[in-house]
Design a protein around this motif. Structure first.
Motif, PDB file in Angstrom:
ATOM      1  N   LEU A   1       0.824  -1.195   0.000  1.00 39.74           N
ATOM      2  CA  LEU A   1       0.000   0.000   0.000  1.00 39.74           C
ATOM      3  C   LEU A   1       0.867   1.257   0.000  1.00 39.74           C
ATOM      4  O   LEU A   1       2.047   1.218   0.365  1.00 39.74           O
ATOM      5  CB  LEU A   1      -0.912   0.013   1.227  1.00 39.74           C
ATOM      6  N   HIS A   2       0.265   2.379  -0.394  1.00 39.28           N
ATOM      7  CA  HIS A   2       0.952   3.658  -0.317  1.00 39.28           C
ATOM      8  C   HIS A   2       1.253   3.982   1.143  1.00 39.28           C
ATOM      9  O   HIS A   2       0.531   3.594   2.059  1.00 39.28           O
ATOM     10  CB  HIS A   2       0.090   4.753  -0.932  1.00 39.28           C
ATOM     11  N   ALA A   3       2.329   4.737   1.351  1.00 40.12           N
ATOM     12  CA  ALA A   3       2.769   5.044   2.719  1.00 40.12           C
ATOM     13  C   ALA A   3       1.689   5.753   3.527  1.00 40.12           C
ATOM     14  O   ALA A   3       1.602   5.586   4.747  1.00 40.12           O
ATOM     15  CB  ALA A   3       4.042   5.886   2.662  1.00 40.12           C
ATOM     16  N   GLY A   4       0.842   6.532   2.869  1.00 35.93           N
ATOM     17  CA  GLY A   4      -0.209   7.248   3.575  1.00 35.93           C
ATOM     18  C   GLY A   4      -1.231   6.346   4.229  1.00 35.93           C
ATOM     19  O   GLY A   4      -2.002   6.797   5.088  1.00 35.93           O
ATOM     20  N   ALA A   5      -1.255   5.068   3.848  1.00 36.96           N
ATOM     21  CA  ALA A   5      -2.225   4.135   4.437  1.00 36.96           C
ATOM     22  C   ALA A   5      -1.997   3.954   5.927  1.00 36.96           C
ATOM     23  O   ALA A   5      -2.943   3.682   6.673  1.00 36.96           O
ATOM     24  CB  ALA A   5      -2.140   2.785   3.725  1.00 36.96           C
ATOM     25  N   ARG A   6      -0.757   4.124   6.378  1.00 31.51           N
ATOM     26  CA  ARG A   6      -0.479   3.914   7.799  1.00 31.51           C
ATOM     27  C   ARG A   6      -1.293   4.868   8.670  1.00 31.51           C
ATOM     28  O   ARG A   6      -1.880   4.469   9.683  1.00 31.51           O
ATOM     29  CB  ARG A   6       1.023   4.086   8.052  1.00 31.51           C
ATOM     30  N   ALA A   7      -1.348   6.131   8.275  1.00 37.53           N
ATOM     31  CA  ALA A   7      -2.118   7.100   9.054  1.00 37.53           C
ATOM     32  C   ALA A   7      -3.613   6.843   8.932  1.00 37.53           C
ATOM     33  O   ALA A   7      -4.363   7.006   9.905  1.00 37.53           O
ATOM     34  CB  ALA A   7      -1.785   8.520   8.582  1.00 37.53           C
ATOM     35  N   LEU A   8      -4.066   6.420   7.746  1.00 39.50           N
ATOM     36  CA  LEU A   8      -5.496   6.167   7.549  1.00 39.50           C
ATOM     37  C   LEU A   8      -5.996   4.984   8.364  1.00 39.50           C
ATOM     38  O   LEU A   8      -7.178   4.895   8.672  1.00 39.50           O
ATOM     39  CB  LEU A   8      -5.765   5.915   6.059  1.00 39.50           C
ATOM     40  N   LEU A   9      -5.085   4.070   8.718  1.00 34.88           N
ATOM     41  CA  LEU A   9      -5.458   2.863   9.453  1.00 34.88           C
ATOM     42  C   LEU A   9      -5.187   2.968  10.957  1.00 34.88           C
ATOM     43  O   LEU A   9      -5.413   2.006  11.697  1.00 34.88           O
ATOM     44  CB  LEU A   9      -4.694   1.662   8.894  1.00 34.88           C
ATOM     45  N   ALA A  10      -4.706   4.109  11.417  1.00 33.47           N
ATOM     46  CA  ALA A  10      -4.397   4.278  12.839  1.00 33.47           C
ATOM     47  C   ALA A  10      -5.672   4.181  13.675  1.00 33.47           C
ATOM     48  O   ALA A  10      -6.705   4.735  13.307  1.00 33.47           O
ATOM     49  CB  ALA A  10      -3.720   5.617  13.069  1.00 33.47           C
ATOM     50  N   PRO A  11      -5.631   3.485  14.813  1.00 34.48           N
ATOM     51  CA  PRO A  11      -6.837   3.319  15.648  1.00 34.48           C
ATOM     52  C   PRO A  11      -7.496   4.635  16.038  1.00 34.48           C
ATOM     53  O   PRO A  11      -8.724   4.701  16.168  1.00 34.48           O
ATOM     54  CB  PRO A  11      -6.300   2.583  16.880  1.00 34.48           C
ATOM     55  N   ALA A  12      -6.711   5.693  16.181  1.00 34.38           N
ATOM     56  CA  ALA A  12      -7.274   6.977  16.629  1.00 34.38           C
ATOM     57  C   ALA A  12      -8.240   7.570  15.613  1.00 34.38           C
ATOM     58  O   ALA A  12      -9.044   8.448  15.970  1.00 34.38           O
ATOM     59  CB  ALA A  12      -6.135   7.961  16.898  1.00 34.38           C
ATOM     60  N   ARG A  13      -8.202   7.124  14.359  1.00 35.36           N
ATOM     61  CA  ARG A  13      -9.109   7.662  13.337  1.00 35.36           C
ATOM     62  C   ARG A  13     -10.520   7.112  13.474  1.00 35.36           C
ATOM     63  O   ARG A  13     -11.457   7.636  12.861  1.00 35.36           O
ATOM     64  CB  ARG A  13      -8.577   7.333  11.947  1.00 35.36           C
ATOM     65  N   PHE A  14     -10.709   6.074  14.268  1.00 33.62           N
ATOM     66  CA  PHE A  14     -12.001   5.388  14.322  1.00 33.62           C
ATOM     67  C   PHE A  14     -12.703   5.773  15.640  1.00 33.62           C
ATOM     68  O   PHE A  14     -12.217   5.499  16.723  1.00 33.62           O
ATOM     69  CB  PHE A  14     -11.792   3.883  14.222  1.00 33.62           C
TER      70      PHE A  14
END
Length: 309
Positions: A294-307
């Motif tokens: 995946l693109h590197a930006g996926a790490r931030a999109l998948l962080a638990p704090a986003r949910f």
């Protein structure tokens, strides 16, 4: 076999593929009018061959094969024949892009004729781009050559050499290489396909489960209370639905232990499972045998704090 049909000698193909298959090859196409007439939604086969001077040549064939997602509303396109030297582990094509290309080809218009001369002087022998497609029993072909200073491209349809212009030329400019034709999103389901979503993280260990209640996402039944999460949940889940692939065809052995597991379930108990490891390598249950990065930006999109909790 599609390969056999597309493998016919060029002179035979030029006789068989005529604009709309309704006009005599002896009659010139009318200026200012579309050069093709067909139903792009009925097209089931497409061949693209690029031989332009600015990038590596490639040829690939695509066919429509079933549907994406459990609701079966989005056609599934696959790579039937990849370019020489490419052995994709994942054969899913970007059907949306291919359908848009086929639709835009209907808008190509004849904007002029060409002076006398050999096809090689117009980038038509060999053709810079060759497209072939079928709608039912009707077959179509267009050869596209070099650009024209006043706009458009030189082209050949059947026995006629002409100048065409239209949005399809811009679409082709977005597809210089074969990789653009591949299904760039990790998930094949749309968010509307899911009725329940569960995400598990291993470091630190946690989970998040939601299900639809009256069209909105809320904490899954069985938890204390039934808390609706509003637009925050939609935003976070849409980001998962649009996770982009940066690299295809990684060795299956490269995938390590999953750090994130995502399970989507629809109302009919159809299930989609995604696993992602620490290096953002990913695999999905509906694209078996394939590993992606995946693109590197996926790490931030998948962080638990986003949910939302």
């Amino acid at each position: 076999m599609i390969g056999a049909r597309f493998g016919l000698a060029l002179p035979v193909l030029l006789l068989a593929f005529a604009a709309g298959c309704t006009k005599s090859e002896l009659a010139e196409l009318p200026a200012g009018k579309p050069v093709f007439s067909y139903d792009y939604e009925a097209v089931r086969e497409l061949m693209v061959s690029r031989n332009e001077p600015s990038f590596e040549p490639w040829t690939a064939r695509f066919v429509q094969d079933g549907w994406l997602g459990p609701q079966q509303v989005t056609p599934r396109w696959v790579i039937q024949q990849a370019p020489e030297g490419v052995s994709p582990t994942d054969v899913l094509a970007d059907g949306g892009f291919l359908r848009h290309l086929l639709d835009s080809l209907k808008g190509l218009r004849k904007v002029g004729s060409t002076p006398n001369g050999d096809d090689s002087g117009f980038g038509l022998r060999p053709a810079w781009t060759r497209l072939q497609w079928t709608e039912g029993k009707r077959r179509f072909e267009i050869l596209l050559g070099s650009p024209v200073a006043s706009g458009g491209r030189y082209a050949r349809i059947g026995k006629e050499r002409l100048i065409v212009n239209g949005a399809a030329l811009e679409m082709l400019a977005l597809m210089p290489g074969f990789q653009k034709t591949r299904h760039q999103k990790l998930l094949t389901w749309a968010l509307d396909d899911a009725d329940r979503v569960k995400i598990r993280w291993t470091r630190p260990q946690s989970s998040w489960t939601v299900e639809r209640h009256s069209g909105a996402w809320a904490a899954a039944a069985g938890r204390v209370g039934t808390k609706a999460f509003g637009t925050a949940a939609d935003t976070a889940l849409e980001a998962i639905a649009h996770l982009q692939i940066e690299q295809f065809d990684l060795p299956a052995s490269s995938f390590s232990l999953p750090e994130i597991s995502i399970e989507w379930l629809d109302r009919n108990e159809n299930r989609l499972v995604v696993e992602i490891d620490a290096e953002l390598r990913a695999r999905t249950s509906d694209r078996p045998g394939s590993v992606f990065r995946l693109h590197a930006g996926a790490r931030a999109l998948l962080a638990p704090a986003r949910f939302p909790r």
